[in-house]
Scaffold this motif. Structure first.
Motif, PDB file in Angstrom:
ATOM      1  N   UNK A  28       1.144  -1.237  -0.177  1.00 40.16           N
ATOM      2  CA  UNK A  28       0.362   0.083  -0.638  1.00 40.16           C
ATOM      3  C   UNK A  28       1.461   1.545   0.006  1.00 40.16           C
ATOM      4  N   UNK A  29       0.402   2.430  -0.615  1.00 38.32           N
ATOM      5  CA  UNK A  29       1.489   3.675  -0.616  1.00 38.32           C
ATOM      6  C   UNK A  29       0.226   5.023  -0.165  1.00 38.32           C
ATOM      7  N   UNK A  30      -0.725   3.939   0.915  1.00 37.11           N
ATOM      8  CA  UNK A  30      -1.155   5.061   1.455  1.00 37.11           C
ATOM      9  C   UNK A  30      -0.767   6.313   2.405  1.00 37.11           C
ATOM     10  N   UNK A  31       0.467   5.999   2.859  1.00 41.64           N
ATOM     11  CA  UNK A  31       1.123   7.119   3.262  1.00 41.64           C
ATOM     12  C   UNK A  31       2.625   7.466   2.931  1.00 41.64           C
ATOM     13  N   UNK A  32       3.106   6.895   1.605  1.00 41.92           N
ATOM     14  CA  UNK A  32       3.976   7.703   1.154  1.00 41.92           C
ATOM     15  C   UNK A  32       2.934   8.750  -0.222  1.00 41.92           C
ATOM     16  N   UNK A  33       4.175  10.025  -0.462  1.00 47.09           N
ATOM     17  CA  UNK A  33       4.458  10.801  -1.091  1.00 47.09           C
ATOM     18  C   UNK A  33       3.691   9.562  -2.508  1.00 47.09           C
ATOM     19  N   UNK A  34       3.221  10.793  -3.398  1.00 48.54           N
ATOM     20  CA  UNK A  34       3.349  10.451  -4.606  1.00 48.54           C
ATOM     21  C   UNK A  34       3.865  11.024  -5.815  1.00 48.54           C
ATOM     22  N   UNK A  35       4.149  10.390  -6.404  1.00 49.82           N
ATOM     23  CA  UNK A  35       4.376  11.690  -7.603  1.00 49.82           C
ATOM     24  C   UNK A  35       4.659  11.657  -8.832  1.00 49.82           C
ATOM     25  N   UNK A  36       4.587  12.307  -9.882  1.00 49.21           N
ATOM     26  CA  UNK A  36       4.415  12.017 -11.676  1.00 49.21           C
ATOM     27  C   UNK A  36       5.733  12.939 -11.880  1.00 49.21           C
ATOM     28  N   UNK A  37       6.591  12.183 -12.853  1.00 45.59           N
ATOM     29  CA  UNK A  37       8.079  12.547 -13.525  1.00 45.59           C
ATOM     30  C   UNK A  37       7.886  12.400 -14.796  1.00 45.59           C
ATOM     31  N   UNK A  54      -1.750  12.730   2.854  1.00 42.78           N
ATOM     32  CA  UNK A  54      -3.605  13.857   3.048  1.00 42.78           C
ATOM     33  C   UNK A  54      -3.492  14.114   2.424  1.00 42.78           C
ATOM     34  N   UNK A  55      -3.029  14.361   0.718  1.00 38.20           N
ATOM     35  CA  UNK A  55      -3.540  15.175  -0.182  1.00 38.20           C
ATOM     36  C   UNK A  55      -3.541  17.068  -0.167  1.00 38.20           C
ATOM     37  N   UNK A  56      -2.895  17.856   1.357  1.00 44.69           N
ATOM     38  CA  UNK A  56      -3.705  18.815   1.629  1.00 44.69           C
ATOM     39  C   UNK A  56      -2.563  19.357   0.825  1.00 44.69           C
ATOM     40  N   UNK A  69      -3.520  18.592 -12.804  1.00 45.50           N
ATOM     41  CA  UNK A  69      -4.262  18.684 -11.233  1.00 45.50           C
ATOM     42  C   UNK A  69      -3.505  16.775 -11.110  1.00 45.50           C
ATOM     43  N   UNK A  70      -2.929  16.825  -9.575  1.00 45.75           N
ATOM     44  CA  UNK A  70      -3.437  15.585  -9.323  1.00 45.75           C
ATOM     45  C   UNK A  70      -3.905  14.853  -7.915  1.00 45.75           C
ATOM     46  N   UNK A  71      -4.297  14.156  -7.342  1.00 44.43           N
ATOM     47  CA  UNK A  71      -4.979  13.678  -6.679  1.00 44.43           C
ATOM     48  C   UNK A  71      -4.556  11.632  -6.656  1.00 44.43           C
ATOM     49  N   UNK A  72      -5.298  11.692  -5.599  1.00 40.81           N
ATOM     50  CA  UNK A  72      -5.597  10.478  -5.156  1.00 40.81           C
ATOM     51  C   UNK A  72      -6.650   9.318  -4.281  1.00 40.81           C
ATOM     52  N   UNK A  73      -6.541   8.433  -4.001  1.00 42.21           N
ATOM     53  CA  UNK A  73      -7.237   7.497  -3.711  1.00 42.21           C
ATOM     54  C   UNK A  73      -6.793   6.816  -2.515  1.00 42.21           C
ATOM     55  N   UNK A  74      -6.323   6.838  -1.085  1.00 40.73           N
ATOM     56  CA  UNK A  74      -5.613   5.572  -0.527  1.00 40.73           C
ATOM     57  C   UNK A  74      -6.458   4.803  -0.518  1.00 40.73           C
ATOM     58  N   UNK A  75      -7.543   4.611  -0.384  1.00 44.15           N
ATOM     59  CA  UNK A  75      -8.409   3.292  -0.662  1.00 44.15           C
ATOM     60  C   UNK A  75      -7.863   2.579  -1.631  1.00 44.15           C
TER      61      UNK A  75
END
Length: 125
Positions: A28-37, A54-56, A69-75
């Protein structure tokens, strides 16, 4: 070991939109920061966007601000990159990556621990 798989790339005309997805498996990557390069032929890897778990807190490269726009769905352990008003200069292979939650310099790729295989985005003029 987290594995990241990108999808959603393709060919689009200038001014069009695409949405990239990055799904994590084997973890799971729910607690990781995610990035796009991204990386275009003959060019260095370029930071596109990043988001903390936390997406904030989101960051964007100057060339994509106001369009992507970057977003995430931790679930779902999935990150997204919505790309609007695409330009030919956005053509590149796009990679998603995951960094430990404590990593501070999200614009720098060296701190990202896991990387996907990349997905091609081609914008025609």
């Amino acid at each position: 070991q987290v594995q990241l798989v990108e999808s959603g790339g393709g060919l689009v005309q200038a001014g069009g939109s695409l949405r990239l997805s990055c799904a994590a498996s084997r973890g799971t990557v729910s607690v990781y920061a995610m990035g796009w390069f991204r990386q275009a032929p003959g060019k260095e890897r370029e930071f596109v966007a990043a988001i903390r778990w936390r997406s904030a807190d989101t960051r964007y490269g100057d060339s994509v601000k106001g369009r992507f726009t970057i977003s995430r769905d931790n679930a779902k352990s999935t990150a997204y990159l919505q790309m609007n008003s695409l330009k030919p200069e956005d053509t590149a292979v796009y990679f998603c990556a995951a960094a430990p939650f404590y990593y501070s310099n999200l614009e720098e790729g060296s701190g990202f621990r896991y990387w996907g295989q990349g997905t091609q985005v081609t914008v025609s003029s």
